[in-house]
Design a protein around this motif. Sequence first.
Motif, PDB file in Angstrom:
ATOM      1  N   ARG A   9       0.840  -1.211   0.000  1.00 30.45           N
ATOM      2  CA  ARG A   9       0.000   0.000   0.000  1.00 30.45           C
ATOM      3  C   ARG A   9       0.874   1.260   0.000  1.00 30.45           C
ATOM      4  O   ARG A   9       0.581   2.224  -0.707  1.00 30.45           O
ATOM      5  N   VAL A  10       1.914   1.240   0.831  1.00 28.36           N
ATOM      6  CA  VAL A  10       2.812   2.397   0.887  1.00 28.36           C
ATOM      7  C   VAL A  10       3.477   2.609  -0.472  1.00 28.36           C
ATOM      8  O   VAL A  10       3.527   3.737  -0.996  1.00 28.36           O
ATOM      9  N   ALA A  70       0.279  -5.231  -7.899  1.00 31.75           N
ATOM     10  CA  ALA A  70      -0.068  -4.820  -6.535  1.00 31.75           C
ATOM     11  C   ALA A  70      -1.371  -4.037  -6.515  1.00 31.75           C
ATOM     12  O   ALA A  70      -2.208  -4.219  -5.621  1.00 31.75           O
ATOM     13  N   LYS A  71      -1.550  -3.167  -7.506  1.00 33.85           N
ATOM     14  CA  LYS A  71      -2.772  -2.371  -7.570  1.00 33.85           C
ATOM     15  C   LYS A  71      -3.996  -3.278  -7.706  1.00 33.85           C
ATOM     16  O   LYS A  71      -5.028  -3.055  -7.046  1.00 33.85           O
ATOM     17  N   ALA A  72      -3.902  -4.306  -8.540  1.00 34.80           N
ATOM     18  CA  ALA A  72      -5.024  -5.240  -8.719  1.00 34.80           C
ATOM     19  C   ALA A  72      -5.276  -6.050  -7.443  1.00 34.80           C
ATOM     20  O   ALA A  72      -6.426  -6.258  -7.033  1.00 34.80           O
ATOM     21  N   ASP A  78      -9.467  -5.018  -0.963  1.00 30.47           N
ATOM     22  CA  ASP A  78     -10.411  -4.016  -0.444  1.00 30.47           C
ATOM     23  C   ASP A  78     -11.857  -4.438  -0.703  1.00 30.47           C
ATOM     24  O   ASP A  78     -12.732  -4.255   0.146  1.00 30.47           O
ATOM     25  N   ALA A  79     -12.086  -5.010  -1.903  1.00 28.49           N
ATOM     26  CA  ALA A  79     -13.445  -5.463  -2.230  1.00 28.49           C
ATOM     27  C   ALA A  79     -13.864  -6.606  -1.302  1.00 28.49           C
ATOM     28  O   ALA A  79     -15.004  -6.650  -0.815  1.00 28.49           O
ATOM     29  N   ALA A  80     -12.922  -7.549  -1.047  1.00 28.20           N
ATOM     30  CA  ALA A  80     -13.237  -8.675  -0.159  1.00 28.20           C
ATOM     31  C   ALA A  80     -13.497  -8.187   1.259  1.00 28.20           C
ATOM     32  O   ALA A  80     -14.389  -8.686   1.963  1.00 28.20           O
TER      33      ALA A  80
END
Length: 311
Positions: A9-10, A70-72, A78-80
């Motif tokens: 994320r960072v 990483a973005k995917a 986040d969706a889960a």
Amino acid sequence: MADIVGSMRVFARVVETGSFTAVAKENDVTAAQISRAVTALEEQLQTALLHRTTRHLSLTEAGTRFYERAKAILADLDAATDEARNASVSPAGKVRLHCAPGLAQSTVAAALVAYQRAYPDVSVELKIEQSMPNLVEDGYDVSLISATQLPDSAYVAQSLGSAWSLMVASPGYVRQNGMPLTADDLAPHALLKLETPVSPPDEWHLESAHDTQVVTLAHAPLQVNAPDVIGTLATYTAVDDLVSGKLVRVLPQYRLKPFTVYAVYPSRRYLEAKVRTLLDHLRSTLTPALDNASERIEALSRAVEPAAKRA
């Protein structure tokens, strides 16, 4: 292992903002801490992700590929997470429910119809079976069972109410064989063995206001569905047939030991909304239904007593 998701994320935010300082401000930390997090990620991956100069950051070829993956991954995570959180708030999905036969057919089926009207996004799969399954291994959310007591287990059990069983027979059987007047009169009659969690299959433990009796079913017929016998049924199973006259109560001064109807489920922690609302609904519908069945049978007995005395 270091928190690779946090490091991802960072790293993704550094790429999107183009600055360690901007990400540091977002997280209320220093730019040096953000830089160290990216460096730690590169050490885990054993590859450089960013070209660093005093005035500019740019992605390496490996960094470009990693950023896209990483973005995917982060979007899926986040969706889960959102879906799991919503499961604890908004009732939706499938609930797998086990229930003992008499209870299912008399009260639970109607309660489930009302529940699905109230929560149309939840579907209920009902398995009707006498013995309780292994909830975790067999994938059940809730089991509804009747028992005098539950075996020790890691499951959570909530009482939904109480009931009791009574002796019944068909009117035709009584006309042909006579009505027993005392517990001792049961000996020559055909008595039905029924395997049930609320009493031993070979004994009836009878209770009245004045005494208790144990009736041994040594010569009982084995077929469960035999119509020409005296058998025992729970209040919620027998009440409609007693009111309609399809069954008559035998030795109304006696009842079998009372028992409890339980909702059993694997854990009380983080109950999904579909399970929590189902349990709440069962408490609000089954508990009064069980009480109502007992009250109707008692009222029927009170109505029959004066008629029997007049006869």
